[in-house]
Design an enzyme around this catalytic site. Sequence first.
Site, PDB file in Angstrom:
ATOM      1  N   MET A  30      17.099  16.417  12.056  1.00 21.81           N
ATOM      2  CA  MET A  30      17.218  15.646  10.821  1.00 21.81           C
ATOM      3  C   MET A  30      16.265  14.466  10.868  1.00 21.81           C
ATOM      4  O   MET A  30      16.351  13.627  11.768  1.00 21.81           O
ATOM      5  CB  MET A  30      18.654  15.152  10.636  1.00 21.81           C
ATOM      6  CG  MET A  30      19.654  16.256  10.352  1.00 21.81           C
ATOM      7  SD  MET A  30      21.354  15.661  10.355  1.00 21.81           S
ATOM      8  CE  MET A  30      21.655  15.515  12.135  1.00 21.81           C
ATOM      9  N   THR A  31      15.358  14.382   9.915  1.00 24.01           N
ATOM     10  CA  THR A  31      14.388  13.291   9.877  1.00 24.01           C
ATOM     11  C   THR A  31      15.108  11.965   9.689  1.00 24.01           C
ATOM     12  O   THR A  31      15.899  11.810   8.764  1.00 24.01           O
ATOM     13  CB  THR A  31      13.387  13.512   8.738  1.00 24.01           C
ATOM     14  OG1 THR A  31      12.687  14.728   8.975  1.00 24.01           O
ATOM     15  CG2 THR A  31      12.393  12.363   8.651  1.00 24.01           C
ATOM     16  N   GLN A 106      11.634  19.067  18.180  1.00 23.35           N
ATOM     17  CA  GLN A 106      11.079  19.893  17.110  1.00 23.35           C
ATOM     18  C   GLN A 106       9.665  19.393  16.835  1.00 23.35           C
ATOM     19  O   GLN A 106       9.469  18.236  16.447  1.00 23.35           O
ATOM     20  CB  GLN A 106      11.908  19.801  15.835  1.00 23.35           C
ATOM     21  CG  GLN A 106      11.399  20.771  14.761  1.00 23.35           C
ATOM     22  CD  GLN A 106      12.044  20.537  13.409  1.00 23.35           C
ATOM     23  OE1 GLN A 106      11.777  19.524  12.759  1.00 23.35           O
ATOM     24  NE2 GLN A 106      12.879  21.469  12.979  1.00 23.35           N
ATOM     25  N   HIS A 173       8.595  23.961  14.116  1.00 20.87           N
ATOM     26  CA  HIS A 173       9.070  23.862  12.732  1.00 20.87           C
ATOM     27  C   HIS A 173       8.185  24.717  11.829  1.00 20.87           C
ATOM     28  O   HIS A 173       7.061  24.354  11.510  1.00 20.87           O
ATOM     29  CB  HIS A 173       9.033  22.401  12.274  1.00 20.87           C
ATOM     30  CG  HIS A 173       9.827  22.112  11.039  1.00 20.87           C
ATOM     31  ND1 HIS A 173      10.242  23.086  10.164  1.00 20.87           N
ATOM     32  CD2 HIS A 173      10.286  20.934  10.530  1.00 20.87           C
ATOM     33  CE1 HIS A 173      10.926  22.530   9.165  1.00 20.87           C
ATOM     34  NE2 HIS A 173      10.964  21.229   9.376  1.00 20.87           N
ATOM     35  N   GLY A 174       8.733  25.864  11.409  1.00 17.12           N
ATOM     36  CA  GLY A 174       7.997  26.756  10.519  1.00 17.12           C
ATOM     37  C   GLY A 174       8.689  26.942   9.185  1.00 17.12           C
ATOM     38  O   GLY A 174       8.510  27.983   8.534  1.00 17.12           O
ATOM     39  N   ALA A 175       9.462  25.938   8.749  1.00 16.08           N
ATOM     40  CA  ALA A 175      10.308  26.069   7.564  1.00 16.08           C
ATOM     41  C   ALA A 175       9.966  25.029   6.502  1.00 16.08           C
ATOM     42  O   ALA A 175       9.069  24.203   6.663  1.00 16.08           O
ATOM     43  CB  ALA A 175      11.777  25.930   7.976  1.00 16.08           C
ATOM     44  N   HIS A 176      10.687  25.122   5.369  1.00  8.86           N
ATOM     45  CA  HIS A 176      10.817  24.066   4.371  1.00  8.86           C
ATOM     46  C   HIS A 176       9.522  23.608   3.712  1.00  8.86           C
ATOM     47  O   HIS A 176       9.385  22.454   3.305  1.00  8.86           O
ATOM     48  CB  HIS A 176      11.521  22.840   4.985  1.00  8.86           C
ATOM     49  CG  HIS A 176      12.826  23.170   5.627  1.00  8.86           C
ATOM     50  ND1 HIS A 176      13.453  22.354   6.540  1.00  8.86           N
ATOM     51  CD2 HIS A 176      13.630  24.268   5.515  1.00  8.86           C
ATOM     52  CE1 HIS A 176      14.575  22.918   6.952  1.00  8.86           C
ATOM     53  NE2 HIS A 176      14.704  24.086   6.334  1.00  8.86           N
ATOM     54  N   TYR A 178       6.547  23.140   4.973  1.00 12.53           N
ATOM     55  CA  TYR A 178       5.598  22.362   5.760  1.00 12.53           C
ATOM     56  C   TYR A 178       4.465  23.276   6.243  1.00 12.53           C
ATOM     57  O   TYR A 178       4.351  24.409   5.813  1.00 12.53           O
ATOM     58  CB  TYR A 178       6.318  21.653   6.904  1.00 12.53           C
ATOM     59  CG  TYR A 178       7.307  20.622   6.397  1.00 12.53           C
ATOM     60  CD1 TYR A 178       6.867  19.530   5.635  1.00 12.53           C
ATOM     61  CD2 TYR A 178       8.666  20.753   6.617  1.00 12.53           C
ATOM     62  CE1 TYR A 178       7.758  18.595   5.139  1.00 12.53           C
ATOM     63  CE2 TYR A 178       9.569  19.816   6.122  1.00 12.53           C
ATOM     64  CZ  TYR A 178       9.114  18.744   5.380  1.00 12.53           C
ATOM     65  OH  TYR A 178       9.994  17.820   4.881  1.00 12.53           O
TER      66      TYR A 178
END
Length: 371
Positions: A30-31, A106, A173-176, A178
């Site tokens: 979570m950022t 991450q 992180h390969g989602a959302h 980005y």
Amino acid sequence: MTTSKTTTALFQPFEVGNLKLDNRIVMAPMTRTFSPGGIPGPNVAGYYRRRAENAVGLIITEGTVINHPAASADHGVPHFYGEEALEGWARVVREVHEAGGKIAPQIWHTGTARDKNKFPDSNIDSVGPSGLNLKGEQVSEPLSVEEIQGLVQAYAQAAADAKRLGFDAVEIHGAHGYLIDQFFWDVTNKRTDAYGGSDLVDRTRFAVEVIEAVRAAVGPDFPIIFRFSQWKPVNYDAKLAANPEELERFLAPLSAAGVDIFHASTRRFWEPEFEGSDLNLAGWTRKITGKPAITVGSVGLDSVFTSLFEEGKGGEAAGIESLIERLERGEFDLVAVGRALLTDPAWAAKIRDNRTDELQPFTRESLATLS
């Protein structure tokens, strides 16, 4: 809130590669933006330690950016490069390990999701496969092949540093929407070379090269987690894969490249991914690849996470009976908990000890501090 069903399944050990976990609860990334200048301080170390002290099996850190001038989207997002930032992460690892926990960073690049207006001291353009933002608008020039290869090596260096610092695994992180996801998605990838094409499998090449480079950097037994999603921040109904057959074609090259655990990001863990089956995205991923899968999406909350940011809204603690039933029947292997755990560091311990009447509800105000 009461949970009548036994939580035994959540507190079974789990093992893959060199990673041995005491239970199946994962802290979702979570950022937080509490690392001024990209440097995680003692407050960040304390934040993660508190979760480790309270029975979280694996902590996945907030997104931490690779060594590229346009990687970050906020000045408070931590870096995963540079002596001072890496010293800060070494402190985090020590604190978590002293508390008996396990932790993975991450590693992240925001691509053209980055708003360079948030960086008034920088004239660097955001980058993406075709220089398109998530609305398909041109915001920069397409990445050159040389630039792509440099990005691949930046991911590999971050992973190598993670292992050197003593982390227990690494998540890519390969989602959302980005950078890596921008290569997957046909809205943001219009390339006609080897890194693009009309076929989804062709658009996995960048991710495959990143995974392969990370594997080479960390060796055969250091676990690699790969997070992916169908949905995008501008389109919650977006689908990279419209059916199980397409999902299988998409996941196969990623799995072969060296992924050990897939982290299938959804907004609501209880929603079926495709018609004709009640399996969620993590369930389909596990069934297709045969590899462990992490489920995520509003676990422990009575509201889907995106609604929780509306003015005045929070989220009451919710029962997890259906989640446990899915875990017991082997739909997925691990359960990532986000905002419930953000507000309440002891969420996992309270669930374990059946102290559910003590759970703290999520509030928007909790985002303002590192509790």
